[in-house]
Scaffold this motif. Structure first.
Motif: not given
Lengths: 208, 208
Positions: A50-55, A15-28, A10-13, A43-48
């Motif tokens: 929703y398991r951690h965040y509502k939106n 963190r990965g989502l947060r870092e990916a999000f920040i990268r994309l935010l700055l880019e797009k 969970v911690i790893k996933t 590098e995760a499934a989209r379903v994953t």
DNA sequence: AATTTATGATACAATGTGTATTGTATTTAG
DNA sequence: CTAAATACAATACACATTGTATCATAAATT
């Protein structure tokens, strides 16, 4: 049922989502980033997701908290050395902005900006409020804790945002000092007045 | 090809879309409003929306001008009467929020809010800066015009936003007074200190 | 080593987006 | 006042995004 937040996966996933999000935010930018984009980048499934965040918004808030922890940690190290001068927590903030200030450019992004500013201001205000409650009693203060704290925090974050958007026209050392000084000493002092001649208004009963 | 902006049908349709959008913003919030919702509320076809605006954000920017005119109009009426007391522009703002000023609730809406807050803060800061330049000379001030102005404006708008989001726990009269007083007299006075013991930092060369 | 559980792969309904087409109604210009 | 110009409504379509469900697999916990 509920998710174990201390599970290594969970911690790893997350963190990965947060870092990916920040990268994309700055880019797009906020709107242009879809959940699928975040998942792919992380590098995760989209379903994953929703398991951690509502939106997206919930993920953004989580990102802000992590970013703030970094700021708080950083400013804590410095504040122990130079807390006597009073300027240091804000200085650390400005120096961080000028350093890898990618993240802070999000402050002025139109979509994510409001949530970032809002959350950051809340966190700073809370920190100030706690410090006030430690040092002063309710009777001692001439204005309510929450108002003082939020007034200072709004000025600090707002001014920092102005500084970012206006190509940082002054060095961070000066910004942190003048920001701190204006809040504490008051604008009247900057006008050359020794003391603002009017006293504080009487505190009314708190409603609600 | 291109649309004739002075065509009566265009003027009428765009006004309808703006008004419908503001109604829906107040009711459901930015994210929850779809293009279809706006079109339906405005009694127009969805296709018509795209003929005039690229997306929701473009419509919002178009709306902000209309919204700000309302704010400026109200605060201007009062400020001419009672500007001597110094508190009145801010008081008018707070009273407007508490009264029928539904529009101001948009300040705390997550998406529309940032654009509004940003614009509003800029306008208030500009107003303060002009007043400063009238009354003081550059040599006289112990901090740059723009920094003082934006510091005050950020605190005022930020605190007002806090007040809105926290169910308005104090009366508008007190909010306008304490907001003004904290900016002018400084937080140190609220702590019971007669005078903040540290002087202002030396003003550096302005860069850029 | 056995159990628990977070993840990935896949599928699906529902909603929203952006564009194209054609006939109609309204405005503008001659 | 009439005719040309054009903004609008109705409809359709391809596509992207969202949110949820199921089940097998991989990973972590105990």
């Amino acid at each position: 049922m509920s998710i174990n937040q201390s599970d290594l996966r969970v911690i790893k996933t997350k963190r990965g989502l947060r870092e990916a999000f920040i990268r994309l935010l700055l880019e797009k930018g906020y709107d242009a980033v879809s959940i699928q984009d975040i998942a792919t980048e992380a590098e995760a499934a989209r379903v994953t997701f929703y398991r951690h965040y509502k939106n997206k918004e919930e993920l953004l808030v989580d990102c802000i908290d992590v970013i703030y922890e970094d700021i708080a940690k950083h400013s804590k190290q410095v504040s122990n050395e130079e807390v006597q001068q009073g300027f240091s927590p804000t200085l650390a903030f400005y120096q961080q902005i000028q350093g890898d200030g990618e993240i802070y450019r999000l402050l002025s992004s139109s979509q994510a900006g409001h949530l970032l500013m809002k959350r950051l201001t809340e966190l700073v205000a809370e920190r100030i409020r706690v410090q006030l409650e430690v040092r002063f009693s309710t009777e001692q203060l001439l204005a309510p804790f929450d108002i003082i704290a939020f007034h200072i925090a709004s000025a600090q974050i707002g001014l920092a945002n102005w500084w970012i958007e206006n190509a940082q026209p002054y060095p961070p050392e000066y910004m942190s000092q003048i920001s701190f000084w204006l809040s504490l000493a008051g604008s009247a002092r900057a006008f050359g007045l020794e003391k603002f001649p009017i006293g504080p208004p009487e505190i009314p009963e708190k409603m609600g």
